[in-house]
Design a protein around this motif. Sequence first.
Motif, PDB file in Angstrom:
ATOM      1  N   GLU A  68       0.855  -1.196   0.000  1.00  0.00           N
ATOM      2  CA  GLU A  68       0.000   0.000   0.000  1.00  0.00           C
ATOM      3  C   GLU A  68       0.887   1.241   0.000  1.00  0.00           C
ATOM      4  O   GLU A  68       1.903   1.289   0.696  1.00  0.00           O
ATOM      5  N   LYS A  69       0.454   2.253  -0.740  1.00  0.00           N
ATOM      6  CA  LYS A  69       1.237   3.490  -0.835  1.00  0.00           C
ATOM      7  C   LYS A  69       1.475   4.107   0.541  1.00  0.00           C
ATOM      8  O   LYS A  69       2.551   4.631   0.839  1.00  0.00           O
ATOM      9  N   GLN A  70       0.451   4.037   1.396  1.00  0.00           N
ATOM     10  CA  GLN A  70       0.519   4.617   2.738  1.00  0.00           C
ATOM     11  C   GLN A  70       1.685   4.010   3.533  1.00  0.00           C
ATOM     12  O   GLN A  70       2.395   4.704   4.260  1.00  0.00           O
ATOM     13  N   ILE A  71       1.860   2.696   3.380  1.00  0.00           N
ATOM     14  CA  ILE A  71       2.897   1.987   4.147  1.00  0.00           C
ATOM     15  C   ILE A  71       4.292   2.434   3.706  1.00  0.00           C
ATOM     16  O   ILE A  71       5.223   2.505   4.508  1.00  0.00           O
ATOM     17  N   LEU A  72       4.430   2.789   2.415  1.00  0.00           N
ATOM     18  CA  LEU A  72       5.740   3.217   1.920  1.00  0.00           C
ATOM     19  C   LEU A  72       6.258   4.448   2.656  1.00  0.00           C
ATOM     20  O   LEU A  72       7.462   4.658   2.750  1.00  0.00           O
ATOM     21  N   LYS A  73       5.346   5.247   3.209  1.00  0.00           N
ATOM     22  CA  LYS A  73       5.783   6.446   3.969  1.00  0.00           C
ATOM     23  C   LYS A  73       6.618   6.074   5.192  1.00  0.00           C
ATOM     24  O   LYS A  73       7.314   6.909   5.750  1.00  0.00           O
ATOM     25  N   THR A  74       6.505   4.824   5.634  1.00  0.00           N
ATOM     26  CA  THR A  74       7.261   4.403   6.831  1.00  0.00           C
ATOM     27  C   THR A  74       8.503   3.606   6.442  1.00  0.00           C
ATOM     28  O   THR A  74       9.183   3.057   7.302  1.00  0.00           O
ATOM     29  N   GLN A  75       8.781   3.505   5.139  1.00  0.00           N
ATOM     30  CA  GLN A  75       9.845   2.597   4.690  1.00  0.00           C
ATOM     31  C   GLN A  75      11.047   3.329   4.097  1.00  0.00           C
ATOM     32  O   GLN A  75      10.939   4.471   3.659  1.00  0.00           O
ATOM     33  N   LYS A  76      12.154   2.599   4.093  1.00  0.00           N
ATOM     34  CA  LYS A  76      13.324   3.028   3.328  1.00  0.00           C
ATOM     35  C   LYS A  76      13.542   1.953   2.271  1.00  0.00           C
ATOM     36  O   LYS A  76      13.357   0.763   2.549  1.00  0.00           O
ATOM     37  N   LEU A  77      13.958   2.358   1.086  1.00  0.00           N
ATOM     38  CA  LEU A  77      14.316   1.374   0.058  1.00  0.00           C
ATOM     39  C   LEU A  77      15.830   1.208   0.087  1.00  0.00           C
ATOM     40  O   LEU A  77      16.567   2.182  -0.072  1.00  0.00           O
ATOM     41  N   ASN A  78      16.271  -0.022   0.309  1.00  0.00           N
ATOM     42  CA  ASN A  78      17.703  -0.312   0.334  1.00  0.00           C
ATOM     43  C   ASN A  78      18.052  -1.090  -0.939  1.00  0.00           C
ATOM     44  O   ASN A  78      17.479  -2.141  -1.206  1.00  0.00           O
ATOM     45  N   VAL A  79      18.961  -0.525  -1.738  1.00  0.00           N
ATOM     46  CA  VAL A  79      19.393  -1.161  -2.983  1.00  0.00           C
ATOM     47  C   VAL A  79      20.882  -1.467  -2.836  1.00  0.00           C
ATOM     48  O   VAL A  79      21.684  -0.549  -2.653  1.00  0.00           O
ATOM     49  N   SER A  80      21.244  -2.752  -2.867  1.00  0.00           N
ATOM     50  CA  SER A  80      22.659  -3.087  -2.662  1.00  0.00           C
ATOM     51  C   SER A  80      23.173  -3.950  -3.810  1.00  0.00           C
ATOM     52  O   SER A  80      22.411  -4.652  -4.469  1.00  0.00           O
ATOM     53  N   VAL A  81      24.482  -3.868  -4.043  1.00  0.00           N
ATOM     54  CA  VAL A  81      25.114  -4.622  -5.123  1.00  0.00           C
ATOM     55  C   VAL A  81      26.068  -5.632  -4.484  1.00  0.00           C
ATOM     56  O   VAL A  81      26.800  -5.300  -3.545  1.00  0.00           O
ATOM     57  N   TRP A  82      26.038  -6.863  -4.994  1.00  0.00           N
ATOM     58  CA  TRP A  82      26.827  -7.960  -4.421  1.00  0.00           C
ATOM     59  C   TRP A  82      27.532  -8.725  -5.530  1.00  0.00           C
ATOM     60  O   TRP A  82      27.015  -8.855  -6.637  1.00  0.00           O
ATOM     61  N   HIS A  83      28.691  -9.269  -5.192  1.00  0.00           N
ATOM     62  CA  HIS A  83      29.385 -10.210  -6.078  1.00  0.00           C
ATOM     63  C   HIS A  83      29.068 -11.616  -5.582  1.00  0.00           C
ATOM     64  O   HIS A  83      29.124 -11.875  -4.379  1.00  0.00           O
ATOM     65  N   ARG A  84      28.706 -12.498  -6.502  1.00  0.00           N
ATOM     66  CA  ARG A  84      28.428 -13.883  -6.104  1.00  0.00           C
ATOM     67  C   ARG A  84      29.481 -14.782  -6.718  1.00  0.00           C
ATOM     68  O   ARG A  84      29.613 -14.859  -7.927  1.00  0.00           O
ATOM     69  N   ASP A  85      30.247 -15.496  -5.872  1.00  0.00           N
ATOM     70  CA  ASP A  85      31.327 -16.312  -6.439  1.00  0.00           C
ATOM     71  C   ASP A  85      30.832 -17.729  -6.744  1.00  0.00           C
ATOM     72  O   ASP A  85      29.679 -18.066  -6.519  1.00  0.00           O
ATOM     73  N   THR A  86      31.740 -18.565  -7.242  1.00  0.00           N
ATOM     74  CA  THR A  86      31.346 -19.906  -7.698  1.00  0.00           C
ATOM     75  C   THR A  86      30.823 -20.773  -6.554  1.00  0.00           C
ATOM     76  O   THR A  86      30.110 -21.734  -6.779  1.00  0.00           O
ATOM     77  N   PHE A  87      31.201 -20.437  -5.307  1.00  0.00           N
ATOM     78  CA  PHE A  87      30.708 -21.224  -4.172  1.00  0.00           C
ATOM     79  C   PHE A  87      29.428 -20.623  -3.599  1.00  0.00           C
ATOM     80  O   PHE A  87      29.031 -20.923  -2.487  1.00  0.00           O
ATOM     81  N   LYS A  88      28.806 -19.725  -4.366  1.00  0.00           N
ATOM     82  CA  LYS A  88      27.565 -19.074  -3.951  1.00  0.00           C
ATOM     83  C   LYS A  88      27.748 -18.220  -2.697  1.00  0.00           C
ATOM     84  O   LYS A  88      26.835 -18.047  -1.904  1.00  0.00           O
ATOM     85  N   ARG A  89      28.982 -17.738  -2.473  1.00  0.00           N
ATOM     86  CA  ARG A  89      29.200 -16.814  -1.368  1.00  0.00           C
ATOM     87  C   ARG A  89      29.095 -15.399  -1.908  1.00  0.00           C
ATOM     88  O   ARG A  89      29.461 -15.146  -3.053  1.00  0.00           O
ATOM     89  N   ASN A  90      28.633 -14.496  -1.081  1.00  0.00           N
ATOM     90  CA  ASN A  90      28.368 -13.134  -1.555  1.00  0.00           C
ATOM     91  C   ASN A  90      29.299 -12.125  -0.902  1.00  0.00           C
ATOM     92  O   ASN A  90      29.565 -12.209   0.281  1.00  0.00           O
ATOM     93  N   SER A  91      29.765 -11.173  -1.702  1.00  0.00           N
ATOM     94  CA  SER A  91      30.582 -10.085  -1.155  1.00  0.00           C
ATOM     95  C   SER A  91      29.915  -8.760  -1.488  1.00  0.00           C
ATOM     96  O   SER A  91      29.510  -8.531  -2.627  1.00  0.00           O
ATOM     97  N   PHE A  92      29.864  -7.908  -0.496  1.00  0.00           N
ATOM     98  CA  PHE A  92      29.175  -6.616  -0.588  1.00  0.00           C
ATOM     99  C   PHE A  92      29.980  -5.635  -1.456  1.00  0.00           C
ATOM    100  O   PHE A  92      31.168  -5.435  -1.241  1.00  0.00           O
ATOM    101  N   LEU A  93      29.315  -5.023  -2.457  1.00  0.00           N
ATOM    102  CA  LEU A  93      30.009  -4.071  -3.341  1.00  0.00           C
ATOM    103  C   LEU A  93      29.510  -2.633  -3.159  1.00  0.00           C
ATOM    104  O   LEU A  93      30.038  -1.717  -3.791  1.00  0.00           O
TER     105      LEU A  93
END
Length: 365
Positions: free
Chosen positions: A136-161
């Motif tokens: 609901e649009k109303q609920i978005l007023k209480t939210q933050k949108l977090n957009v993050s970029v990650w590297h995923r290696d061959t062992f499915k481990r993730n590193s924050f970029l």
Amino acid sequence: MSDDRETDTASESSYQLSRHKKSPSSLTNLSSSSGMTSLSSVSGSVMSVYSGDFGNLEVKGNIQFAIDYVDSLKELHVFVAQCKDLAAADIKKQRSDPYVKTYLLPDKGKMGKKKTLVVKKTLNPVYNEILRYKVEKQILKTQKLNVSVWHRDTFKRNSFLGEVELDLETWDWENKQNKQLKWYPLKRKTAPVALEAENRGEMKLALQYVPEPIPGKKLPTTGEVHIWVKECLDLPLLRGNHLNSFVKCTILPDTSRKSRQKTRAVGKTTNPVFNHTMVYDGFRPEDLTEACVELTVWDHYKLTNQFLGGLRIGFGTGKSYGTEVDWMDSTSEEVALWEKMVNSPNTWIEATLPLRMLLIAKISK
């Protein structure tokens, strides 16, 4: 001696003992098997290898995306276009395998994370994907949108970029400019928001430094650090209503099995009471500035253990025995507890600290 310490071999706290009214002979057994490990012997010889998460890659580059609220669908659309000049996870070949992940905070759980596909072998990935949230649009007023970029290696481990956070409280959805694609510089993880977003529960514990366990000895003795894991509060539930948690302790930089101790597992509660004391000897005064107590909480299920959150208690200097290390990353609250312990020997110092995401050191055999 080979030691795959898989059971509770730490000396139990007196509270546990008095409750079970153990006989004096079993008291000596407990403390003699108290899983002690000498830190001074490993001063800096074992350095941990990390399996990736926050903090081991630099953060650089930009991301291009746009957001829009579609009234007819009651959906938030995040159009992820592309990134450029990302950090290289593979330094030699100068490339990463990046993907983008979005969360609505603080309600990370319910709305869930959305993510793009992984684009391989590039620092300038193009996605052109729409990530959708039914909200609901109303609920978005209480939210933050977090957009993050990650590297995923061959062992499915993730590193924050890197990440970008938009506060939607004041966002003007009618403004046409706000619907356009925009470039945002990627930023490092911000600690307070990270904690709030994580919400991994807390641990109540006490630490004590005993500089001279055997008073009056002519030879200089090494000290002990006592770690009393009392309980955890509000642990996250990862598998429906099931939880069977235990706490593991390692004194970094020693990642050998010798250095590991753990509590028993406590089932069926998000507020497990452990009341378990672990003792580590071999601490010279100078080791206190170089070592770090890593406490991790795990959910034991069938044959696997899933990480719930942890603490790293030390001086948080980023260095250990002259080497730069990523695990020396204590938060200000964790540093405050360690400082109090070092400055008030022979006294239990108690604290309740928020659990957080950690890069876990690999265990060296």
